[in-house]
Design an enzyme around this catalytic site. Structure first.
Site, PDB file in Angstrom:
ATOM      1  N   ALA A   1       0.802  -1.227   0.000  1.00 48.98           N
ATOM      2  CA  ALA A   1       0.000   0.000   0.000  1.00 48.98           C
ATOM      3  C   ALA A   1       0.832   1.273   0.000  1.00 48.98           C
ATOM      4  O   ALA A   1       0.333   2.340  -0.355  1.00 48.98           O
ATOM      5  CB  ALA A   1      -0.918   0.000   1.223  1.00 48.98           C
TER       6      ALA A   1
ATOM      7  N   ASP B   1      -1.425  -7.643 -16.970  1.00 54.57           N
ATOM      8  CA  ASP B   1      -0.501  -7.067 -17.943  1.00 54.57           C
ATOM      9  C   ASP B   1      -1.154  -5.742 -18.266  1.00 54.57           C
ATOM     10  O   ASP B   1      -2.177  -5.702 -18.959  1.00 54.57           O
ATOM     11  CB  ASP B   1      -0.393  -7.945 -19.195  1.00 54.57           C
ATOM     12  CG  ASP B   1       0.610  -7.362 -20.166  1.00 54.57           C
ATOM     13  OD1 ASP B   1       0.513  -6.154 -20.473  1.00 54.57           O
ATOM     14  OD2 ASP B   1       1.505  -8.097 -20.616  1.00 54.57           O
ATOM     15  N   HIS B   2      -0.598  -4.654 -17.770  1.00 50.78           N
ATOM     16  CA  HIS B   2      -1.370  -3.411 -17.831  1.00 50.78           C
ATOM     17  C   HIS B   2      -1.596  -2.939 -19.275  1.00 50.78           C
ATOM     18  O   HIS B   2      -2.486  -2.153 -19.536  1.00 50.78           O
ATOM     19  CB  HIS B   2      -0.766  -2.319 -16.939  1.00 50.78           C
ATOM     20  CG  HIS B   2       0.417  -1.626 -17.527  1.00 50.78           C
ATOM     21  ND1 HIS B   2       1.666  -2.167 -17.511  1.00 50.78           N
ATOM     22  CD2 HIS B   2       0.545  -0.430 -18.154  1.00 50.78           C
ATOM     23  CE1 HIS B   2       2.511  -1.336 -18.105  1.00 50.78           C
ATOM     24  NE2 HIS B   2       1.854  -0.272 -18.512  1.00 50.78           N
TER      25      HIS B   2
ATOM     26  N   HIS C   1       4.242  -7.452 -22.465  1.00 49.62           N
ATOM     27  CA  HIS C   1       3.514  -6.443 -23.252  1.00 49.62           C
ATOM     28  C   HIS C   1       3.654  -6.637 -24.765  1.00 49.62           C
ATOM     29  O   HIS C   1       2.675  -6.535 -25.502  1.00 49.62           O
ATOM     30  CB  HIS C   1       4.016  -5.035 -22.900  1.00 49.62           C
ATOM     31  CG  HIS C   1       4.051  -4.754 -21.433  1.00 49.62           C
ATOM     32  ND1 HIS C   1       3.074  -5.198 -20.573  1.00 49.62           N
ATOM     33  CD2 HIS C   1       4.940  -4.066 -20.668  1.00 49.62           C
ATOM     34  CE1 HIS C   1       3.383  -4.797 -19.338  1.00 49.62           C
ATOM     35  NE2 HIS C   1       4.496  -4.114 -19.368  1.00 49.62           N
TER      36      HIS C   1
HETATM   37  C1  BG6 Z   1       6.246  -1.789 -17.218  1.00 54.44           C
HETATM   38  C2  BG6 Z   1       7.727  -1.974 -17.233  1.00 54.44           C
HETATM   39  O1  BG6 Z   1       5.600  -3.039 -17.222  1.00 54.44           O
HETATM   40  O2  BG6 Z   1       5.848  -1.046 -18.356  1.00 54.44           O
HETATM   41  C3  BG6 Z   1       8.430  -0.634 -17.272  1.00 54.44           C
HETATM   42  O3  BG6 Z   1       8.131  -2.692 -16.091  1.00 54.44           O
HETATM   43  C4  BG6 Z   1       7.908   0.216 -18.406  1.00 54.44           C
HETATM   44  O4  BG6 Z   1       9.833  -0.790 -17.369  1.00 54.44           O
HETATM   45  C5  BG6 Z   1       6.391   0.261 -18.415  1.00 54.44           C
HETATM   46  O5  BG6 Z   1       8.426   1.521 -18.243  1.00 54.44           O
HETATM   47  C6  BG6 Z   1       5.872   0.939 -19.659  1.00 54.44           C
HETATM   48  O6  BG6 Z   1       4.501   1.130 -19.540  1.00 54.44           O
HETATM   49  P1  BG6 Z   1       3.736   2.294 -20.297  1.00 54.44           P
HETATM   50  O7  BG6 Z   1       2.302   2.112 -19.946  1.00 54.44           O
HETATM   51  O8  BG6 Z   1       4.323   3.595 -19.814  1.00 54.44           O
HETATM   52  O9  BG6 Z   1       4.028   2.090 -21.763  1.00 54.44           O
END
Ligand code: BG6
Length: 492
Positions: free
Chosen positions: A13, A181-182, A244
Site C-alpha cells: 500500500a 498485464d497493464h 507487453h
Molecule cells: C512496465 C515496465 O511493465 O511497463 C516498465 O516494467 C515500463 O519498465 C512500463 O516503463 C511501460 O509502460 P507504459 O504504460 O508507460 O508504456
C-alpha cells in the site's frame, strides 16, 4: 454499473505502484460511479500508520498522479472513509490474524457479504508466500468470492513461473487468478479487436496475401529510474517482451473468437503463441538484437549511460533495448515477418503498431521519388491514441503527382481515456478476466523467451550493442529488416 460489493486487501500500500497508479485509479472509478457503494480497501504495509496519516498519504497520491483531481471536499471525505490500514509483516503467519480481523471489521462496517480481492503490489518473491499465508490464516474462507490480482513479473523463466503458479494454485484456482498485464487495460489495445472484427474493410486483407510485415514499437524516453535492483536482472526482454510485446502481437494476429467471452478470446490468443516460431539458442542472433544505452541527450538534456546509473554494475550486460523478428507459422501468417522493438532512453515515448500492406502488382502511378508508398495502417496505443490509414492520392491541381495522404482518427483528443488500471480494477471486481493473462499464455510466452535469454546469458559482450540515449536504438537492428525490403515506419 458496479454490481459487486467487495473488500480489497492491497499488499504494497505504500509502494510505488500504489502511489502512482492504484489510488488514482480507484478514485477515478469512484468518481465515475463505477465502484459499488459497499466497498472497503485495506492497505497493508510493514510500518505503522495512523488512519489519518494513511488518508493524507492517499490524498497526496491522488493530487499528484490522479487523472481526476479532487474537486469536492465533501465527496472526497466520503471516498476516503472506505480506506483502512493494517500493519502486517507478510512473512509472519501470526500477523494474518490482524489482517483477518481488519477484513472482518470492514465487512461488518459496510455490510459486505464476503467478496475478497487480494491485490499483490509487492515484490514478486513474496507472491507465493503471501498466498499460502492467506490460506493458512483463514482469509480465503469467505462466503462470497475470492480473487487474487497479481502484478508482473510472473516468474523469471518458465520453470520459476511454473513453480510460482503451482504454489498460488494451492490457494486460488485459475479462474480466481487475475494476472495483470497493464497493456491489456489500454484503450487502444482493447480497440484492436474492435477495429479488426467490427470492420469488413480490414479482415479480408488481414493475412499473408496482403500484409507485407507488421511492426510493433514500444519506445520510452525514461531510463532505468530507481528500479535498477529489479531491472538489472530483468532487462528489456523479461520486462517488456515476455509480456507487453507478445500481448500486442497476440491481439493483432489472433483469429476471430467464436464469441466475445473471456475463454473464447483467450483461447484464440494462446493459439497465436502456439504457432509462434521458437528459436534455438544457437540461432537467436539471426532474429534478435539487444542493446544498451550510452550517454546522450533526451529533450535537450544530457543523460548518463545505463552503466553510470545508480545501482547499476559498471560492467553490466543488461539489455535496455531489444529488437526481434518473429514469425507465426500458421496459414494466416506464414512468411510475414513481425518486427518488434522496445527500449529505454529512446528518441520518443511511443507505443504503436504499423501494418504494412503489400505493394501493388504493377505501378501505374509514382511519387516524386519515382516510387509508390505502401498503404499503412497505424494503431497508436500510447501516449497518442488513435488510428491512421495511409493511402495514396493525387495532389490537387496536378495530373499524376501521387503522394501519401493520411486518414486520421484520434481517440483521446479533447477527452482523456481512462487509465489502464481503472479498467483492470473494474474488470477484476466484476469478475471479467478477458484482459488478464491466463496461465497457458504466460507459460508459452516464457518458453519463447527462455532460449533468447539463455543465448544472451552466455554470449560474448560484443553482441550487446551500444546506442546513444535519445536515438532509435543500435543501427545493427537494420539487419533484421533489410532482407525483407523493410524499414521502420515512423508515422507520428
Ligand atoms: C512496465 C515496465 O511493465 O511497463 C516498465 O516494467 C515500463 O519498465 C512500463 O516503463 C511501460 O509502460 P507504459 O504504460 O508507460 O508504456
Amino acid at each position: 454499473q458496479a454490481l459487486n460489493p467487495f473488500v480489497m486487501v492491497m499488499f504494497g500500500a505504500t509502494g510505488d505502484l500504489a502511489k502512482r497508479k492504484l489510488y488514482a485509479a480507484l478514485y477515478s472509478l469512484y468518481r465515475n460511479k463505477l465502484l459499488h457503494e459497499k466497498f472497503a480497501v485495506i492497505g497493508v504495509g510493514r510500518s505503522s500508520k495512523e488512519p489519518d496519516a494513511f488518508h493524507t498519504y492517499i490524498r497526496e497520491c491522488v493530487d499528484q498522479f490522479g487523472r481526476l483531481k479532487v474537486e469536492d471536499e465533501h465527496d472526497w471525505r466520503k471516498f476516503i472513509e472506505h480506506f483502512a490500514y493494517a500493519r502486517v509483516d507478510v512473512s509472519k503467519p501470526e500477523d494474518y490474524q490482524i489482517l483477518r480481523q481488519a477484513v472482518e471489521s470492514q465487512e461488518k462496517k459496510w455490510g459486505i457479504a464476503g467478496n475478497r480481492l487480494f491485490y499483490m503490489a509487492i515484490a514478486p518473491e513474496l507472491f507465493g508466500m503471501v498466498s499460502t499465508n492467506l490460506k493458512n490464516g483463514g482469509l480465503t474462507q469467505t462466503s462470497g468470492w475470492k480473487r487474487l490480482v497479481i502484478e508482473k513479473p510472473f516468474g523469471k523463466d518458465y520453470l520459476s513461473a511454473k513453480a510460482l503458479n503451482e504454489e498460488i494454485e494451492q490457494t486460488f484456482s485459475e479462474e480466481e487468478i487475475y494476472r495483470i498485464d497493464h497493456y491489456l487495460g489500454k484503450e487502444m489495445v482493447q480497440n484492436i479487436e474492435v477495429i479488426r472484427f467490427a470492420n469488413s474493410l480490414f479482415e479480408p486483407l488481414w493475412n499473408n496475401n496482403f500484409i507485407k510485415n507488421i511492426q510493433i514499437t514500444a519506445s520510452e524516453t525514461v531510463g532505468v529510474e530507481e528500479r535498477a535492483a529489479y531491472y538489472e536482472h530483468a532487462g528489456a526482454l523479461r520486462d517488456m517482451v515476455q509480456n507487453h510485446m507478445l500481448q500486442m502481437l497476440m491481439m493483432v494476429c489472433m483469429e476471430p473468437p467464436s464469441a466475445l467471452n473471456m475463454e473464447a478470446i483467450r483461447d484464440e490468443k494462446v493459439k497465436v503463441l502456439r504457432s509462434l516460431r521458437r528459436y534455438q539458442v544457437e540461432e537467436v542472433d539471426n532474429y534478435f538484437v539487444r542493446g544498451q544505452y550510452a550517454e546522450g541527450t533526451i529533450n535537450g538534456q544530457p543523460v548518463p549511460g545505463y552503466r553510470q546509473e545508480h545501482n547499476v554494475a559498471p560492467e553490466s550486460a543488461t539489455e535496455t533495448f531489444v529488437a526481434g523478428k518473429l514469425f507465426i507459422d500458421n496459414f494466416r501468417w506464414a512468411g510475414v515477418p513481425i518486427f518488434i522493438r522496445t527500449g529505454k532512453r529512446m528518441a520518443k515515448k511511443m507505443t504503436e503498431i504499423v501494418i504494412e500492406f503489400k505493394e501493388m502488382p504493377k505501378y501505374l502511378y509514382f511519387n516524386r521519388e519515382g516510387n509508390l508508398n505502401p498503404n499503412l495502417l497505424v494503431i497508436r496505443i500510447n501516449p497518442d491514441e488513435g488510428l491512421s490509414l495511409i493511402l495514396n492520392a493525387k495532389r490537387p491541381g496536378t495530373e499524376d503527382d501521387v503522394s501519401p495522404i493520411e486518414l486520421e482518427f484520434c481517440n483521446n483528443c479533447g477527452k482523456e481515456s481512462p487509465e489502464a488500471y481503472e479498467r483492470l480494477f473494474y474488470d477484476a471486481i466484476e469478475g471479467d478476466s478477458t484482459f488478464f493473462t491466463r496461465w497457458d499464455e504466460v507459460a508459452l510466452a516464457w518458453k519463447f523467451v527462455d532460449p533468447i535469454r539463455q543465448a544472451w546469458d552466455k554470449a560474448a559482450a560484443d553482441t550487446l550493442f551500444s546506442y546513444q540515449a535519445g536515438s532509435w536504438g543500435p543501427l545493427e537492428v537494420e539487419r533484421l529488416l533489410a532482407p525483407h525490403g523493410a524499414h521502420w515506419w515512423q508515422v507520428q
